[in-house]
Write a protein that holds these residues in place. Structure first.
Motif, mmCIF file in Angstrom:
data_model
loop_
_atom_site.group_PDB
_atom_site.id
_atom_site.type_symbol
_atom_site.label_atom_id
_atom_site.label_comp_id
_atom_site.label_asym_id
_atom_site.label_seq_id
_atom_site.Cartn_x
_atom_site.Cartn_y
_atom_site.Cartn_z
ATOM 1 N N UNK A 106 0.806 -1.216 0.000
ATOM 2 C CA UNK A 106 0.000 0.000 0.000
ATOM 3 C C UNK A 106 0.837 1.263 0.000
ATOM 4 N N UNK A 107 2.007 1.206 -0.623
ATOM 5 C CA UNK A 107 2.873 2.379 -0.684
ATOM 6 C C UNK A 107 3.647 2.652 0.590
ATOM 7 N N UNK A 108 3.653 1.702 1.550
ATOM 8 C CA UNK A 108 4.350 1.896 2.813
ATOM 9 C C UNK A 108 5.400 0.809 3.015
ATOM 10 N N UNK A 109 6.451 1.153 3.759
ATOM 11 C CA UNK A 109 7.482 0.186 4.106
ATOM 12 C C UNK A 109 6.960 -0.694 5.231
ATOM 13 N N UNK A 110 7.083 -2.015 5.049
ATOM 14 C CA UNK A 110 6.428 -2.952 5.964
ATOM 15 C C UNK A 110 7.307 -4.154 6.280
ATOM 16 N N UNK B 177 4.687 -0.778 13.680
ATOM 17 C CA UNK B 177 4.417 -2.201 13.900
ATOM 18 C C UNK B 177 2.941 -2.556 13.727
ATOM 19 N N UNK B 178 2.057 -1.607 13.487
ATOM 20 C CA UNK B 178 0.640 -1.927 13.349
ATOM 21 C C UNK B 178 0.392 -2.815 12.130
ATOM 22 N N UNK B 179 -0.550 -3.762 12.225
ATOM 23 C CA UNK B 179 -0.947 -4.544 11.053
ATOM 24 C C UNK B 179 -1.630 -3.635 10.035
ATOM 25 N N UNK B 180 -1.184 -3.695 8.800
ATOM 26 C CA UNK B 180 -1.784 -2.872 7.749
ATOM 27 C C UNK B 180 -2.716 -3.677 6.860
ATOM 28 N N UNK B 181 -2.578 -5.007 6.874
ATOM 29 C CA UNK B 181 -3.456 -5.840 6.059
ATOM 30 C C UNK B 181 -2.800 -7.138 5.662
ATOM 31 N N UNK B 182 -3.468 -7.855 4.755
ATOM 32 C CA UNK B 182 -2.936 -9.137 4.310
ATOM 33 C C UNK B 182 -3.498 -9.471 2.933
ATOM 34 N N UNK B 183 -2.895 -10.471 2.298
ATOM 35 C CA UNK B 183 -3.315 -10.920 0.972
ATOM 36 C C UNK B 183 -3.557 -12.422 1.020
ATOM 37 N N UNK B 184 -4.769 -12.815 0.600
ATOM 38 C CA UNK B 184 -5.175 -14.217 0.534
ATOM 39 C C UNK B 184 -5.152 -14.696 -0.905
ATOM 40 N N UNK B 185 -4.567 -15.863 -1.136
ATOM 41 C CA UNK B 185 -4.621 -16.470 -2.463
ATOM 42 C C UNK B 185 -5.914 -17.271 -2.601
ATOM 43 N N UNK B 186 -6.550 -17.206 -3.764
ATOM 44 C CA UNK B 186 -7.790 -17.943 -4.001
ATOM 45 C C UNK B 186 -7.703 -18.702 -5.321
ATOM 46 N N UNK B 187 -8.664 -19.613 -5.521
ATOM 47 C CA UNK B 187 -8.766 -20.334 -6.789
ATOM 48 C C UNK B 187 -9.716 -19.631 -7.759
ATOM 49 N N UNK C 216 -7.113 -8.807 -1.335
ATOM 50 C CA UNK C 216 -6.255 -7.928 -0.532
ATOM 51 C C UNK C 216 -7.110 -7.201 0.498
ATOM 52 N N UNK C 217 -6.681 -7.255 1.746
ATOM 53 C CA UNK C 217 -7.411 -6.628 2.845
ATOM 54 C C UNK C 217 -6.546 -5.531 3.450
ATOM 55 N N UNK C 218 -7.139 -4.346 3.629
ATOM 56 C CA UNK C 218 -6.459 -3.219 4.269
ATOM 57 C C UNK C 218 -7.156 -2.875 5.575
ATOM 58 N N UNK C 219 -6.377 -2.631 6.640
ATOM 59 C CA UNK C 219 -6.906 -2.160 7.920
ATOM 60 C C UNK C 219 -6.695 -0.648 8.016
ATOM 61 N N UNK C 220 -7.718 0.067 8.475
ATOM 62 C CA UNK C 220 -7.628 1.524 8.552
ATOM 63 C C UNK C 220 -8.357 2.040 9.787
ATOM 64 N N UNK C 221 -8.228 3.351 10.033
ATOM 65 C CA UNK C 221 -8.967 4.082 11.077
ATOM 66 C C UNK C 221 -8.770 3.438 12.449
ATOM 67 N N UNK C 222 -7.585 3.627 13.001
ATOM 68 C CA UNK C 222 -7.241 2.992 14.272
ATOM 69 C C UNK C 222 -7.702 3.827 15.467
ATOM 70 N N UNK C 223 -8.182 3.134 16.490
ATOM 71 C CA UNK C 223 -8.550 3.746 17.766
ATOM 72 C C UNK C 223 -8.076 2.834 18.891
ATOM 73 N N UNK C 224 -8.168 3.327 20.115
ATOM 74 C CA UNK C 224 -7.823 2.505 21.278
ATOM 75 C C UNK C 224 -9.087 2.076 22.002
ATOM 76 N N UNK C 225 -9.157 0.786 22.321
ATOM 77 C CA UNK C 225 -10.208 0.231 23.165
ATOM 78 C C UNK C 225 -9.511 -0.469 24.321
ATOM 79 N N UNK C 226 -9.775 -0.002 25.542
ATOM 80 C CA UNK C 226 -9.104 -0.562 26.727
ATOM 81 C C UNK C 226 -7.583 -0.518 26.559
ATOM 82 N N UNK C 227 -7.089 0.594 25.989
ATOM 83 C CA UNK C 227 -5.646 0.827 25.783
ATOM 84 C C UNK C 227 -5.022 -0.138 24.781
ATOM 85 N N UNK C 228 -5.838 -0.752 23.949
ATOM 86 C CA UNK C 228 -5.349 -1.653 22.906
ATOM 87 C C UNK C 228 -5.720 -1.071 21.547
#
Length: 367
Positions: free
Chosen positions: A272-276, A298-308, A315-327
């Protein structure tokens, strides 16, 4: 005669007292010497780097043993330090220090991860070493060092632990279950998705147009249930299980190794244009699942699943981070497969509030 015996015993007692070793104090002195090496990395000072060393020592690595002289080692090490921008040096286990009974020899075992930029190339190393130290003129000096670098499997495991700690998770007890409800938008329609996850179970419920289904996998039971037709299938095939795994997004952000196997650190790359950081897993069909984590945070940015499928990988991207119970928790995810895009807007996320019965119920939890 008696007085002589008393004098001999007294002298032996005094001699023994004079040779009692304060182990804790000696360990602190040794750690202070090793700390100079850490400081030298950031100060880019090769002379400081080798200050804890004797004038010559044995270096053990790559199956070879060679004697190194300090005056010969400093120039090449200085060149390395000048070319390296150290971002982090993190101990991934506490040092082990052992000292001989007479206080003249000691062993130091250390283990760190190193992150930085070497000649404009991002690097991440997992290294450990053992140094032998001798008391020379009242000061601890390194007389030999054996070095080793972790393989790709060990590096992946250690990196995953660091990722979780950066996200606020110290261990499995911090996250025992996840409830995640999302309002979703696909190419053709809106729908709702509810995902329940814990270590041994995953439950995916979706409502779309006139459809309402539940897909559940688990250690003790796996099934699918269609609430519209009230039809139950008391088993799931591998593709369905893979489908559920691929949607347990928040659980995957913390514990991918509980859904996928054989993690291998593949190095530092781009996503996604970022160093990972890039870690490759295998799904239950032995297909690669590639996860990507921010090199900076170190945050997870996403993953790629191979399919048939003809549309190709997902391709899955994670966005819009917040804290819940300091996590750290993401609130939005995007699935992309070919020209199709599915957006998941997570509007209700709960940590550690599920019971085992929540996974087994065949009643719809989406109202």
């Amino acid at each position: 005669m008696v007085s002589k015996v008393i004098l001999i015993v007294l002298s032996l007692f005094l001699f023994s007292c004079q040779n009692v070793i304060d182990i804790d104090a000696e360990k602190k002195k040794i750690q202070s010497q090793i700390d100079l090496v850490d400081q030298a990395h950031y100060k880019k000072d090769a002379a400081l780097f080798y200050q804890p060393n004797a004038e010559q020592w044995y270096d053990v690595r790559n199956g070879n043993v060679q004697q190194v002289h300090k005056s010969n080692a400093i120039p090449s090490t200085q060149s390395y330090l000048d070319e390296m921008d150290f971002h982090e040096m993190i101990r991934h286990r506490d040092p082990i220090i052992e000292i001989s009974e007479d206080g003249t020899l000691a062993s130091y075992i250390g283990a760190v991860t190193v992150k930085g930029i070497l000649n404009e190339t991002p690097i991440y190393w997992v290294v450990s070493w053992q140094s032998v130290l001798r008391k020379i003129n009242g000061e601890w000096k390194i007389i030999s060092t054996a070095n080793t670098e972790a393989n790709k499997q060990s590096s992946a495991a250690i990196l995953m632990d660091q990722i979780r700690k950066k996200m606020g998770v110290q261990g499995e007890a911090d996250i025992s279950s996840i409830y995640a409800y999302a309002d979703c938008q696909g190419p053709e329609r809106a729908f709702q998705t509810l995902l329940l996850s814990n270590q041994n179970n995953g439950r995916m419920e979706q409502v779309y147009e006139n459809g309402h289904i539940i897909l559940k996998h688990g250690k003790d039971s796996s099934w699918t249930y269609n609430l519209k037709t009230e039809s139950l299938k008391e088993d799931i095939d591998p593709p369905t299980k893979t489908f559920i795994h691929g949607h347990e997004l928040h659980w995957l952000s913390f514990w991918p190794e509980q859904r996928y196997s054989s993690p291998v650190f593949k190095g530092v790359s781009q996503f996604g244009g970022k160093t990972v950081f890039h870690i490759e897993f295998k799904d239950i069909a032995n297909k690669p699942v590639n996860f990507y984590y921010s090199f900076d945070t170190y945050k997870p940015l996403g993953f790629v699943l191979q399919t048939d499928q003809k549309e190709g990988p997902v391709t899955v991207h994670f966005e819009s981070w917040e804290k819940i119970d300091n996590i750290d928790v993401f609130k939005k995810a995007t699935f992309t497969q070919g020209d199709e895009i599915f957006e998941y807007d997570f509007v209700d996320i709960k940590l550690n509030q599920l019971k085992d019965t929540d996974f087994e119920t065949k009643e719809g939890l989406i109202k």
